[in-house]
Scaffold this active site. Structure first.
Site, PDB file in Angstrom:
ATOM      1  N   ASP A  25       0.849  -1.194   0.000  1.00 37.92           N
ATOM      2  CA  ASP A  25       0.000   0.000   0.000  1.00 37.92           C
ATOM      3  C   ASP A  25       0.884   1.244   0.000  1.00 37.92           C
ATOM      4  O   ASP A  25       1.558   1.523   0.989  1.00 37.92           O
ATOM      5  CB  ASP A  25      -0.890  -0.071   1.256  1.00 37.92           C
ATOM      6  CG  ASP A  25      -1.626   1.226   1.543  1.00 37.92           C
ATOM      7  OD1 ASP A  25      -1.798   2.048   0.618  1.00 37.92           O
ATOM      8  OD2 ASP A  25      -2.042   1.408   2.706  1.00 37.92           O
ATOM      9  N   ASP A  29      -4.079   3.990   2.487  1.00 40.86           N
ATOM     10  CA  ASP A  29      -5.509   3.775   2.744  1.00 40.86           C
ATOM     11  C   ASP A  29      -5.800   2.338   3.189  1.00 40.86           C
ATOM     12  O   ASP A  29      -6.960   1.934   3.305  1.00 40.86           O
ATOM     13  CB  ASP A  29      -6.351   4.146   1.515  1.00 40.86           C
ATOM     14  CG  ASP A  29      -6.020   3.274   0.309  1.00 40.86           C
ATOM     15  OD1 ASP A  29      -5.117   2.404   0.417  1.00 40.86           O
ATOM     16  OD2 ASP A  29      -6.649   3.462  -0.750  1.00 40.86           O
ATOM     17  N   ASP A  33      -1.695  -0.938  -3.833  1.00 44.42           N
ATOM     18  CA  ASP A  33      -1.866  -0.100  -5.024  1.00 44.42           C
ATOM     19  C   ASP A  33      -0.607  -0.150  -5.898  1.00 44.42           C
ATOM     20  O   ASP A  33       0.386  -0.805  -5.546  1.00 44.42           O
ATOM     21  CB  ASP A  33      -2.223   1.341  -4.631  1.00 44.42           C
ATOM     22  CG  ASP A  33      -1.273   1.889  -3.569  1.00 44.42           C
ATOM     23  OD1 ASP A  33      -0.080   1.514  -3.598  1.00 44.42           O
ATOM     24  OD2 ASP A  33      -1.727   2.662  -2.705  1.00 44.42           O
ATOM     25  N   ASP A 210      -9.086 -14.509 -17.909  1.00 39.36           N
ATOM     26  CA  ASP A 210      -9.938 -14.986 -16.826  1.00 39.36           C
ATOM     27  C   ASP A 210     -11.051 -15.889 -17.357  1.00 39.36           C
ATOM     28  O   ASP A 210     -11.648 -15.605 -18.399  1.00 39.36           O
ATOM     29  CB  ASP A 210     -10.567 -13.769 -16.123  1.00 39.36           C
ATOM     30  CG  ASP A 210     -11.333 -14.161 -14.876  1.00 39.36           C
ATOM     31  OD1 ASP A 210     -10.686 -14.561 -13.904  1.00 39.36           O
ATOM     32  OD2 ASP A 210     -12.582 -14.090 -14.894  1.00 39.36           O
ATOM     33  N   GLU A 261      -6.868 -19.166 -18.075  1.00 40.81           N
ATOM     34  CA  GLU A 261      -7.365 -19.815 -16.856  1.00 40.81           C
ATOM     35  C   GLU A 261      -8.402 -20.833 -17.306  1.00 40.81           C
ATOM     36  O   GLU A 261      -9.556 -20.517 -17.549  1.00 40.81           O
ATOM     37  CB  GLU A 261      -8.008 -18.793 -15.912  1.00 40.81           C
ATOM     38  CG  GLU A 261      -8.350 -19.426 -14.569  1.00 40.81           C
ATOM     39  CD  GLU A 261      -9.540 -18.805 -13.844  1.00 40.81           C
ATOM     40  OE1 GLU A 261      -9.709 -19.097 -12.668  1.00 40.81           O
ATOM     41  OE2 GLU A 261     -10.314 -18.055 -14.473  1.00 40.81           O
TER      42      GLU A 261
END
Ligand code: NOJ
Length: 549
Positions: A25, A29, A33, A210, A261
């Site tokens: 991070d 927050d 990220d 995906d 996948e």
């Protein structure tokens, strides 16, 4: 690079999966990220991986942690900006690491502008881009089919017309916030081909696809039957989509890879996705789900290599990812297999045993022929966090199953980097608490605590990847089984490399070797203890069995 000298990188790469929400991070927050990833690239460079696959980071309402995409060409503000991602791609390349983005083509988010337009009016042309259908029965109150979602529960949700009357239903194989695209529509095809180009133009080296086997549906929407072909998994029309995508990756300079996948029990059907004009690679979920058992693993490895050989594709070796119970926890249980259907809360595990086996499994998976995947935190020996308070759980798999399925939050807990207490350097000092709580016991599992400790999981992975890069025998190539006692896996890879994994209950002698390269645990003189693996430099054996790849 660990691959055979003249082969493309994806045939033998070590690919590290970053789950952006939980990696690091940067802005405080409590959610990982892009800034955090950039600040920790040195960890991945030191680990020696060839490529990073980033789970989705696109604008999303996060109904399924970003696998519900509202805009495929931008970055969610919680993760950062497109400019930051472009900088990350360049910085990764500068330290010799390739990048792979995750594209989600089966469905989008219900916040996607096309779906919003489709909902706004029954006459909207955008309806054709999804699967809107009237319900069954005189008042249309029965959903169009009884298909069951991998997320448990219904696959159809009824809409409300602008005049407030009940309207058509739409298909969502996953959560209701993830409407399925209609891949028979040319606009859907054109859109995704453009999205691929968008990311390839930004220099990414690969695309992870995906739910890759689910895009095409039988347009007559028949019921699913236990013995018949599925109307929504592995429908033949899907292959034409990937032939189009392959033409696109082939048109780019460099070796750009498509990685699917593909969860399919039938190995031949699985291999169809890897024909030379389709995908370059697909995840090996059989290996991931296989028991910690020598005969089962040997059969799985043989089946994998046999299935890949006719299509000339490299195998992949996967132990964990963001969807499954971490393997340190799995391997410490009485039943060491993985299946979504069997996921339950509170199955007893012995983490010490699981860790010992996970270390041996690392040496196994990193020395089999093909590409190897490392899920973030696997290199730190993290276990599944099984005591996340109910109110903090976010995964729709947990909520939609009414808590019967513990969901996937336990393998998505933020990574421990430094320090003695949470957030373990995941966030800067004074930041919000991490989005999922980290166990206090992770103080021994931080990157800092493990660095320089030759007995740590991290140093084992670093050493193994370093050797893999240095040895032409490793990565892509061939292997042959060697004679071994019951419960022991032993294989040779030319030139001069042998891996021995002891899954039996007794210590076993090492075969003749010129030197010992690496072991997953202490050896007892020249005896390899149970649940331990070793890499040896050896002379070429006289083969006793057929080469399996
Ligand atoms: C597979 C992804 O890995 C998983 O996390 C996601 O929930 C489903 N596909 C739906 O996108």
């Amino acid at each position: 690079m660990s691959t055979a000298e003249d082969g493309p990188w994806w045939r033998g790469a070590v690919i590290y999966q970053v789950y952006p929400r939980s990696f690091a991070d940067g802005d405080g927050d409590g959610i990982g990220d892009v800034a955090g990833i950039r600040s920790r690239l040195d960890h991945l460079a030191a680990l020696g991986v060839d490529a990073i696959w980033f789970s989705p980071w696109y604008p999303s309402p996060m109904a399924d942690a970003g696998y519900d995409v509202a805009d495929y060409r931008d970055i969610d503000p919680v993760f950062g900006t497109l400019a930051e991602v472009e900088a990350l791609i360049a910085e990764a390349h500068a330290v010799g690491i390739r990048t792979i983005v995750d594209v989600v083509p089966n469905h989008c988010s219900d916040a996607h502008p096309w779906f919003q337009a489709a909902l706004a009016s029954p006459d909207a042309p955008e309806r054709e881009l999804f699967w809107f259908r009237p319900g069954r029965g005189p008042d249309g109150a029965r959903k169009p089919t009884d298909w069951v979602s991998p997320f448990a529960g219904d696959t159809w949700t009824r809409t409300t017309n602008p005049d407030s009357t009940p309207g058509d239903w739409y298909l969502h194989l996953f959560a209701p916030e993830q409407p399925d695209f209609n891949w028979d529509h040319p606009r859907v095809r054109a859109e995704f081909e453009d999205i691929l180009r968008f990311w390839l133009d930004r220099g990414v080296d690969g695309i992870r696809i995906d739910s890759a086997a689910m895009l095409a549906k039988d347009p007559t929407l028949p019921e699913a039957t236990p013995d018949g072909p599925s109307p929504f998994v592995d429908v033949d029309a899907v292959h034409d989509i990937y032939r189009g995508w392959r033409r696109i990756t082939d048109s780019y300079p460099g070796d750009r890879a498509l990685i699917g996948e593909v969860w399919l029990p039938d190995h031949e059907r699985f291999a169809n996705y890897l024909r030379p004009d389709e995908l370059h690679a697909a995840f090996n979920f059989d290996f991931l789900g296989c028991a910690w058992d020598a005969a089962a693993l040997r059969a799985c490895i043989d089946t994998t290599l046999t299935a890949h050989a006719p299509v000339g594709a490299p195998a992949t070796w996967v132990l964990s990812n963001h969807d499954v119970t971490r393997h340190v926890t799995r391997y410490g249980r009485a039943d060491t297999t993985f299946s979504f259907a069997a996921k339950r809360e509170g199955i007893p595990t012995d983490l010490e045993l699981g860790t010992r086996r996970a270390r041996a499994a690392a040496l196994l998976s990193l020395s089999l022929p093909g590409a190897a995947y490392v899920y973030q935190g696997e290199e730190l020996g993290l276990w599944e966090v099984e005591d996340i308070p109910r109110e903090l759980r976010q995964d729709p798999m947990y909520h939609r199953s009414g808590g019967v399925d513990p969901g996937r939050d336990g393998c998505r807990v933020p990574i421990p980097w430094t320090g003695d207490e949470p957030p373990f350097g995941f966030s800067p000092d004074g930041a919000a608490a991490p989005w999922l709580p980290q166990p206090a016991d992770w103080k021994d599992r931080t990157v800092r605590a493990q660095t320089g400790d030759p007995t740590s999981m991290l140093e084992l992975y670093r050493a193994a990847i370093r050797i893999r890069r240095a040895y032409p025998a490793l990565g892509d190539g061939t292997m042959a089984w060697l004679p071994a006692p019951d419960g022991v896996l032993a294989f040779h890879r030319p030139p001069g490399f042998t891996c021995l994994v002891n899954l039996s209950a007794a210590a076993v002698p090492l075969p003749p070797h010129t030197n010992r390269l690496l072991a997953s645990g202490p050896l007892d003189d020249d005896l390899l203890p149970p649940d331990t693996a070793v890499w040896l430099r050896t002379a070429e054996p006289t083969p006793t069995g057929p080469a399996t790849a």
